[in-house]
Scaffold this active site. Sequence first.
Site, PDB file in Angstrom:
ATOM      1  N   GLY A 247       0.767  -1.253  -0.103  1.00  0.00           N
ATOM      2  CA  GLY A 247       0.069  -0.064  -0.165  1.00  0.00           C
ATOM      3  C   GLY A 247       1.000   1.245  -0.049  1.00  0.00           C
ATOM      4  N   GLN A 248       0.321   2.335   0.026  1.00  0.00           N
ATOM      5  CA  GLN A 248       0.878   3.467  -0.076  1.00  0.00           C
ATOM      6  C   GLN A 248       1.848   3.785   1.035  1.00  0.00           C
ATOM      7  OE1 GLN A 248      -0.773   8.041  -0.316  1.00  0.00           O
ATOM      8  NE2 GLN A 248      -1.160   7.232   1.710  1.00  0.00           N
TER       9      GLN A 248
ATOM     10  N   THR B 108      -6.882   5.879  12.589  1.00  0.00           N
ATOM     11  CA  THR B 108      -7.612   6.629  11.295  1.00  0.00           C
ATOM     12  C   THR B 108      -8.399   7.786  12.270  1.00  0.00           C
ATOM     13  OG1 THR B 108      -9.041   6.811   9.446  1.00  0.00           O
ATOM     14  CG2 THR B 108      -9.438   4.901  11.005  1.00  0.00           C
TER      15      THR B 108
ATOM     16  N   LYS C 260     -11.765  -0.047  12.928  1.00  0.00           N
ATOM     17  CA  LYS C 260     -10.336   0.475  13.324  1.00  0.00           C
ATOM     18  C   LYS C 260     -10.283   1.027  14.792  1.00  0.00           C
ATOM     19  CE  LYS C 260      -7.491   0.785   9.998  1.00  0.00           C
ATOM     20  NZ  LYS C 260      -6.088   0.201   9.956  1.00  0.00           N
TER      21      LYS C 260
END
Length: 341
Positions: free
Chosen positions: A13-14, A133, A161
């Site tokens: 992922g990023q 997040t 999350k």
Amino acid sequence: MKKKIALIFGVTGQDGAYLSKFLLKKKYKVYGVKRRSSIINTQRIDDIYIDINSKSNFILCYGDLTDSSSILSLIKKIKPSEIYNLAAQSHVKVSFEVPEYSADVNGLGALRILEAIKNLNFEKKIRFYQAGTSEMFGRTKERFQNEKTPFYPASPYGVSKSFAHWITINYREAYGIFACNGILFNHESPIRGETFVTKKIIQGLMKIKMNKQKKLYLGNLYAKRDWGHAKDYVEAMWKMLQQKNPDDYVIATGKTLTIKEFVNKAAKKIGFKLKWVGKGINEKAINIENNMPIIECHKRYLRPVEVDYLKGNTQKAKKKLNWSPKISIDDLIDEMIQHEL
């Protein structure tokens, strides 16, 4: 001095890509975990991955957060000094469509890593980072969100999350694991996934400019977000695990833009002059040069529950981690445009 070893879940992922490169510069040996797939999806790390037989400090291995045995096996074999859990079903809108899978990967995935650390008796040997997040704050009424702001998640993604956040704290307190939560606000980059709104806007506008696309469709234009650069944020992750004691930190810029304001900034840089007309779902942007609508809203891109406003307070990170963002929103947009070119 013994070389530090990092194990990164979600390496393709990023954030995984930026963190890997950051840690390699710090002379770490990095093991990156990816799910087995028939599609090669390593483009973000192709510049650091050589091959399985090389003596590189970056090694790719297979694992899955839904599979306890693969997690246990990897941690037992690699014996990392640091584990970064960046793997997730991270698309908010998609989490409404696959809520059970999102909960399994995002929530129970973190638990499986913590259980493996505990069951292997590595509590004192491994430092663990859990990627949180700002979506955990969701529909909060507080103007600035910090580490003490109560969570009010508005999606299965945010809820899952939140579980991962609290189970990380629970294992820290119950078993003495050095475990940290990074509550990261929106962070973007040129290698952001194409379905995320910033990338979608930049890519869409560039394609319209090059006559490869006619229109860009968006959802809620007035959602406000706190956007930073992923390159800045991975440094904060690392700094959390270098502290004397484990703790949780909000990582953000403390500045917000609406989706519409982001569009206007990007459009101006790309060379569009826009005129906005209409209201609500019928609002659209007209290209003044030819009087054609190039941006429209569509109900398909609205969430079942909207999160209208997120803005982070990073005083704790500034004070304890000596961290603050270096890359501005304008520089971020410039970088994303150059990448598309």
